[in-house]
Design an enzyme around this catalytic site. Structure first.
Site, mmCIF file in Angstrom:
data_model
loop_
_atom_site.group_PDB
_atom_site.id
_atom_site.type_symbol
_atom_site.label_atom_id
_atom_site.label_comp_id
_atom_site.label_asym_id
_atom_site.label_seq_id
_atom_site.Cartn_x
_atom_site.Cartn_y
_atom_site.Cartn_z
ATOM 1 N N LYS A 54 32.651 44.843 35.664
ATOM 2 C CA LYS A 54 32.963 46.263 35.669
ATOM 3 C C LYS A 54 32.169 47.053 34.622
ATOM 4 C CE LYS A 54 35.634 47.633 38.324
ATOM 5 N NZ LYS A 54 35.785 47.862 39.794
ATOM 6 N N SER A 87 40.490 36.120 40.205
ATOM 7 C CA SER A 87 39.759 36.743 41.318
ATOM 8 C C SER A 87 38.443 36.008 41.602
ATOM 9 C CB SER A 87 39.504 38.229 41.050
ATOM 10 O OG SER A 87 38.553 38.404 40.037
HETATM 11 C C1 PLP Z 1 38.852 40.629 37.505
HETATM 12 C C2 PLP Z 1 38.493 41.533 38.639
HETATM 13 N N1 PLP Z 1 38.243 40.991 39.827
HETATM 14 C C3 PLP Z 1 37.937 41.749 40.897
HETATM 15 C C4 PLP Z 1 37.899 43.128 40.812
HETATM 16 C C5 PLP Z 1 37.583 43.938 42.028
HETATM 17 O O1 PLP Z 1 36.286 44.497 41.996
HETATM 18 P P1 PLP Z 1 35.984 45.827 42.774
HETATM 19 O O2 PLP Z 1 36.724 46.930 42.119
HETATM 20 O O3 PLP Z 1 34.515 46.001 42.696
HETATM 21 O O4 PLP Z 1 36.456 45.638 44.191
HETATM 22 C C6 PLP Z 1 38.168 43.739 39.583
HETATM 23 C C7 PLP Z 1 38.183 45.199 39.459
HETATM 24 O O5 PLP Z 1 38.616 45.769 38.501
HETATM 25 C C8 PLP Z 1 38.462 42.928 38.472
HETATM 26 O O6 PLP Z 1 38.743 43.471 37.270
#
Ligand code: PLP
Length: 320
Positions: free
Chosen positions: A46, A279
């Site tokens: 991010k 994630s």
């Molecule tokens: C740890 C983590 N995984 C996945 C995501 C998802 O990414 P995106 O917002 O690009 O879909 C985020 C978004 O904040 C995140 O902090």
């Protein structure tokens, strides 16, 4: 490498690693190429979005010196914004749910941000931020923006977030794989990684298939019945409409349970030396599922979204 003018120049251009140990351990044919986004200065992908939002806002005259920046965050975007705002001299306020892990709030504070924590719904579980919890944070964020005449770095609506991944992450993936990529799969939060990377990759080769990974109990895009809004995959799976996602570029769907995301994150640490969060476990698990089924023998790209250090207060690596 030359001396950088500040740490924002260290954002992006992350390494890509072939996860050959994990594909071997799971006995699947094909490759998973992982982009190590946890090596960004704020230890997550991010940072890219934070830098792009601020830069585009400055260029468009929407953010002026002395103005405050406010953001609704699960922590990672806030950390990125804290870094970018520290370097550029803006005051930054992060508004986040109490359901997110404590490390994130602490890190933002250390980086000079003010952190406003919003209570979860009475029946919500700490560590599991639901769409309803997020609605409460949204309300508070809007109030703050109005009160302070602040610039809202809105990761769910600003096109600059898609640009961060379209112009940078997606192009880097294309270059690093020499175009040898068949599939991209991603767990959605705001959806900007998915949208931006998919757009860049499909521009180079329209045959590249782009899948989304969703929590098994809340697979709204796949059109499945929503059985439980709570899940452990922090950073996404909010079960709400995502304006930054062009639904026409979704080629398929994969569902991931909490246990699968956690189990895969653990395997990544154990056998690949990659210490990351839920994630990223979900992304790699989705890639493994695709290699075992419709995408056997293919090259699949995923992002490793953030560092496992952000989850030491959760059960991710507990009792291993
Ligand atoms: C740890 C983590 N995984 C996945 C995501 C998802 O990414 P995106 O917002 O690009 O879909 C985020 C978004 O904040 C995140 O902090």
């Amino acid at each position: 490498m030359k001396i950088m003018k500040d740490v924002t120049e260290a954002i992006g251009n992350t390494p890509m690693v072939n996860l050959s140990r994990i594909t071997k351990a799971f006995g699947v044919e094909g490759n998973i190429f992982a982009k190590l986004e946890y090596l960004n200065p704020g230890f997550s992908k991010k940072d890219r979005v934070a830098l792009q939002m601020i830069t585009e806002a400055e260029n468009a005259g929407l953010l002026s010196p002395g103005q405050t920046v406010v953001e609704l965050t699960s922590g990672n975007t806030g950390t990125g914004l804290a870094i970018v705002c520290a370097c550029k001299g803006y005051k930054f306020i992060a508004c986040m749910s109490k359901g997110n892990s404590v490390e994130r709030a602490r890190m933002m504070k250390a980086l000079g941000a003010e952190v406003v924590l919003v209570d979860q719904m009475p029946d919500s579980v700490p560590g599991q931020v639901s769409g309803e919890d997020l609605a409460l944070v949204e309300e508070r964020t809007k109030q703050l923006v109005k009160e302070l005449n602040a610039f809202r770095a809105d990761q769910f609506h600003l096109e600059s977030c898609n640009h961060a991944h379209e112009y940078n992450t997606g192009e880097e993936i294309w270059e690093q794989t020499d175009g040898n990529v068949d599939v991209f799969v991603d767990f959605l939060g705001s959806g900007s990684t998915f949208s931006g990377c998919s757009k860049a990759l499909k521009k180079h080769n329209p045959a590249i298939r782009c899948y989304i990974a969703e929590p098994a109990t809340a697979a709204i895009y796949a059109g499945k019945e929503i059985t439980d809004l709570g899940h452990k995959i922090q950073g996404g799976g909010y079960c709400m409409d995502l304006p930054l996602v062009d639904k026409n570029i979704i080629d398929g769907y994969v569902q991931i349970t909490d246990d699968e995301a956690r189990g895969t994150a653990r395997r990544l640490a154990e056998c690949e030396g990659i210490f990351t969060g839920f994630s990223s476990g979900a992304n790699v698990c989705a890639a493994l599922k695709l290699l075992a089924t419709s995408e056997k023998g293919k090259n699949i790209v995923v992002t490793i979204n953030d560092s496992g250090l952000k989850y030491l207060s959760t059960d991710l690596f507990e009792d291993m």
